[in-house]
Motif scaffolding. Sequence first.
Motif, PDB file in Angstrom:
ATOM      1  N   GLN A  54      88.132 -13.071 108.958  1.00  0.00           N
ATOM      2  CA  GLN A  54      87.830 -12.307 110.165  1.00  0.00           C
ATOM      3  C   GLN A  54      88.306 -10.861 110.040  1.00  0.00           C
ATOM      4  O   GLN A  54      87.587  -9.933 110.417  1.00  0.00           O
ATOM      5  CB  GLN A  54      88.479 -12.958 111.383  1.00  0.00           C
ATOM      6  CG  GLN A  54      87.813 -14.230 111.830  1.00  0.00           C
ATOM      7  CD  GLN A  54      88.555 -14.916 112.956  1.00  0.00           C
ATOM      8  OE1 GLN A  54      89.662 -14.534 113.320  1.00  0.00           O
ATOM      9  NE2 GLN A  54      87.955 -15.957 113.508  1.00  0.00           N
ATOM     10  N   SER A  55      89.503 -10.660 109.490  1.00  0.00           N
ATOM     11  CA  SER A  55      90.011  -9.292 109.349  1.00  0.00           C
ATOM     12  C   SER A  55      89.192  -8.522 108.313  1.00  0.00           C
ATOM     13  O   SER A  55      88.963  -7.323 108.467  1.00  0.00           O
ATOM     14  CB  SER A  55      91.487  -9.296 108.984  1.00  0.00           C
ATOM     15  OG  SER A  55      91.683  -9.803 107.683  1.00  0.00           O
ATOM     16  N   ARG A  56      88.741  -9.196 107.272  1.00  0.00           N
ATOM     17  CA  ARG A  56      87.905  -8.543 106.256  1.00  0.00           C
ATOM     18  C   ARG A  56      86.577  -8.106 106.865  1.00  0.00           C
ATOM     19  O   ARG A  56      86.111  -6.994 106.640  1.00  0.00           O
ATOM     20  CB  ARG A  56      87.674  -9.505 105.094  1.00  0.00           C
ATOM     21  CG  ARG A  56      86.991  -8.884 103.900  1.00  0.00           C
ATOM     22  CD  ARG A  56      86.946  -9.848 102.737  1.00  0.00           C
ATOM     23  NE  ARG A  56      86.298 -11.102 103.073  1.00  0.00           N
ATOM     24  CZ  ARG A  56      84.989 -11.334 102.916  1.00  0.00           C
ATOM     25  NH1 ARG A  56      84.213 -10.413 102.425  1.00  0.00           N
ATOM     26  NH2 ARG A  56      84.483 -12.498 103.241  1.00  0.00           N
ATOM     27  N   ARG A  57      85.990  -8.987 107.670  1.00  0.00           N
ATOM     28  CA  ARG A  57      84.725  -8.644 108.330  1.00  0.00           C
ATOM     29  C   ARG A  57      84.920  -7.483 109.313  1.00  0.00           C
ATOM     30  O   ARG A  57      84.074  -6.611 109.422  1.00  0.00           O
ATOM     31  CB  ARG A  57      84.151  -9.839 109.065  1.00  0.00           C
ATOM     32  CG  ARG A  57      83.352 -10.721 108.168  1.00  0.00           C
ATOM     33  CD  ARG A  57      82.553 -11.702 108.977  1.00  0.00           C
ATOM     34  NE  ARG A  57      82.845 -13.027 108.450  1.00  0.00           N
ATOM     35  CZ  ARG A  57      82.952 -14.110 109.166  1.00  0.00           C
ATOM     36  NH1 ARG A  57      82.795 -14.070 110.465  1.00  0.00           N
ATOM     37  NH2 ARG A  57      83.209 -15.261 108.597  1.00  0.00           N
ATOM     38  N   GLY A  59      87.141  -5.160 109.080  1.00  0.00           N
ATOM     39  CA  GLY A  59      87.347  -3.962 108.277  1.00  0.00           C
ATOM     40  C   GLY A  59      86.036  -3.384 107.772  1.00  0.00           C
ATOM     41  O   GLY A  59      85.847  -2.183 107.728  1.00  0.00           O
ATOM     42  N   ARG A  60      85.124  -4.237 107.405  1.00  0.00           N
ATOM     43  CA  ARG A  60      83.806  -3.773 106.934  1.00  0.00           C
ATOM     44  C   ARG A  60      83.031  -3.133 108.076  1.00  0.00           C
ATOM     45  O   ARG A  60      82.326  -2.152 107.880  1.00  0.00           O
ATOM     46  CB  ARG A  60      82.990  -4.924 106.375  1.00  0.00           C
ATOM     47  CG  ARG A  60      83.391  -5.332 105.000  1.00  0.00           C
ATOM     48  CD  ARG A  60      82.430  -6.362 104.475  1.00  0.00           C
ATOM     49  NE  ARG A  60      82.821  -6.789 103.156  1.00  0.00           N
ATOM     50  CZ  ARG A  60      82.248  -7.775 102.518  1.00  0.00           C
ATOM     51  NH1 ARG A  60      81.269  -8.447 103.100  1.00  0.00           N
ATOM     52  NH2 ARG A  60      82.642  -8.117 101.325  1.00  0.00           N
ATOM     53  N   GLY A  61      83.153  -3.709 109.259  1.00  0.00           N
ATOM     54  CA  GLY A  61      82.431  -3.174 110.412  1.00  0.00           C
ATOM     55  C   GLY A  61      82.961  -1.812 110.831  1.00  0.00           C
ATOM     56  O   GLY A  61      82.214  -0.960 111.314  1.00  0.00           O
ATOM     57  N   ALA A  62      84.254  -1.575 110.615  1.00  0.00           N
ATOM     58  CA  ALA A  62      84.848  -0.296 111.014  1.00  0.00           C
ATOM     59  C   ALA A  62      84.592   0.802 109.989  1.00  0.00           C
ATOM     60  O   ALA A  62      84.634   1.966 110.311  1.00  0.00           O
ATOM     61  CB  ALA A  62      86.358  -0.475 111.207  1.00  0.00           C
ATOM     62  N   ALA A  63      84.310   0.403 108.755  1.00  0.00           N
ATOM     63  CA  ALA A  63      84.141   1.408 107.683  1.00  0.00           C
ATOM     64  C   ALA A  63      82.815   2.110 107.730  1.00  0.00           C
ATOM     65  O   ALA A  63      81.885   1.899 108.338  1.00  0.00           O
ATOM     66  CB  ALA A  63      84.287   0.727 106.331  1.00  0.00           C
TER      67      ALA A  63
END
Length: 63
Positions: A54-57, A59-63
Amino acid sequence: MSEIPMTPEASRTGAQMLRDEAAGVPAWQTDRVERLLRAADRFDSHARRLEWDQSRRAGRGAA
């Protein structure tokens, strides 16, 4: 529990249920207690993997 929890919270709840069950098993049934505690550890590990994913996803959405 016969289904795989899909949220960290559900997985941690399952782990706690297994630990509670292990606490009620007579001490002389060591194999059963160990199996329940190993299963609880697997549920906790599953929860950590779900949280990581969930945190990886996120992070991708914020980048």
